[in-house]
Design an enzyme around this catalytic site. Structure first.
Site, short mmCIF file in Angstrom:
data_model
loop_
_atom_site.label_atom_id
_atom_site.label_comp_id
_atom_site.label_asym_id
_atom_site.label_seq_id
_atom_site.Cartn_x
_atom_site.Cartn_y
_atom_site.Cartn_z
CG ASP A 164 95.89 -8.40 8.39
OD1 ASP A 164 95.27 -7.69 7.57
OD2 ASP A 164 96.85 -7.97 9.07
CD GLU A 204 95.82 -2.02 8.50
OE1 GLU A 204 95.82 -0.78 8.64
OE2 GLU A 204 95.45 -2.79 9.41
#
Length: 367
Positions: free
Chosen positions: A73, A128
């Site tokens: 991500d 994250e």
């Protein structure tokens, strides 16, 4: 064999802004399966923070179990940032250094080391950069349910500062956010006896909190620090005593402290002045003392890149704060100069060099 530049570009082309996967883990799965990894993925959580797609891939059996951890991500960007573009010596695109490039380099390194003892695994999340509630924590739970526990872990965060290989993170400070609320009674400023101004009590709280003696640092950590990050009253009128005042603060703390103990110290002050406190510990401090894992990573950097890395605990938090509960963890990856910037970019030469270093780590750890 896998080309780290091509794989990085393929991952960049997936607009995987947290919590979207946007096909990133499919790209990675295909690459890993082509070099003999068994890949499993699962979804965790619900909107608005999820659902999050997570991936666990493994090759080999038995000990030692060496894990690589990372995230696909990325932070938000314009649509153009997801069009991977090579200009000169640089590959541009969101996630180039944070941290799709490191994931691609590790996959390419694993392709170079097809025969090894023990187990190699990849622990990859799509959560994250966001709340980090349905990502690595969910992966750790998934692994625990299956009796999986690595012996060593490398997180591919962009730790290098001026040149690839100059910095290894062997620990991180913990982080706790706190919200202070002080209630009062609204009234006219000309009649203070009919009101209760919360601002003096809030300022007294903040004065006492900022006077807390935390520590002077340790051999590996800088001193813990407390920062007030917001003060809110929200009073639009000059002749009104407000009914409410609030503040927010953050403490970045070293391994002399635990988050809950710091919360308790601040709460005692807040309560003594008539306020209330809520808090969230984002992560505890951790330290991997110099030893076998740190030595192997440093030696691989010296062998492959000819650089003596600095051991550091600086910077913000990462998912290593969760993985450190399982085994010794260090962080090492690309240059961090452009991470989260509009024109994020990685030198294609650095992707190949990082692949060399990761391959050397695998050869020396799993000979």
């Amino acid at each position: 064999m896998l080309d780290p530049v091509t794989l990085t570009a393929d991952l960049i082309a997936c607009p995987s802004v947290t919590p979207r996967d946007a096909g990133a883990l499919d790209v990675l799965s295909t690459a890993l399966e082509s070099i003999g990894f068994a890949v499993e993925s699962f979804w965790s959580g619900e909107a608005p923070d999820g659902p999050i797609r997570n991936l666990f891939a493994t090759r080999g059996t038995g000990a030692p179990h060496f894990a690589f951890a990372g995230h696909t991500d990325v932070v938000p960007a314009t649509p153009e940032a997801f069009i991977p573009t090579i200009r000169g010596a640089l590959l541009h695109g969101r996630g180039a250094v944070d941290m799709k490039g490191a994931i691609a380099a590790f996959a390419a390194a694993a392709a170079r080391v097809p025969d090894h003892r023990g187990t190699i695994s990849l622990i990859i999340t799509g959560d994250e950069e966001g709340p980090a509630t349905h990502g690595t924590v969910a992966l750790i739970d998934w692994m625990a349910a299956r009796g999986i526990r690595p012996d060593l872990c490398l997180v591919g965060e962009p730790t290098s500062e001026r040149q690839l290989g100059d910095t290894i993170k062997i620990g991180r400070r913990g982080s706790v956010n706190m919200w202070i609320d002080v209630a009062g009674t609204q009234g006219h400023v000309a009649y203070p006896h009919l009101a209760d101004n919360p601002i003096p009590r809030l300022t007294a709280i903040l004065t006492a909190v900022q006077a807390l003696a935390l520590d002077d640092g340790t051999d590996w950590f800088q001193p813990s620090n407390l920062e007030v990050t917001d003060i809110t009253v929200g009073n639009p009128a000059a002749n009104v005593i407000p009914a409410h005042a609030a503040a927010r603060l953050n403490i970045r703390f070293n391994d002399l402290h635990r988050g809950d103990a710091l919360v308790a110290r601040v709460r005692d002050i807040v309560i003594a002045h008539g306020g209330t406190l809520t808090a969230k510990v984002s992560g505890e401090a951790f330290l991997t003392e110099p030893g076998p894992l740190v030595d192997r990573v440093a030696a691989a950097i010296r062998t492959a890149a000819g650089i003596d890395p600095v051991l550091s605990t600086g910077g913000g938090t990462s998912d290593a704060r969760f993985l450190s509960r399982l085994c010794p963890v260090v962080e090492f990856g690309l240059l961090n100069a452009t991470m989260h910037k509009q024109d994020e970019a990685v030198a294609t030469a650095d992707l190949h060099a990082l692949t060399d270093i990761y391959a050397e780590i695998l050869r020396t750890t799993l000979p």
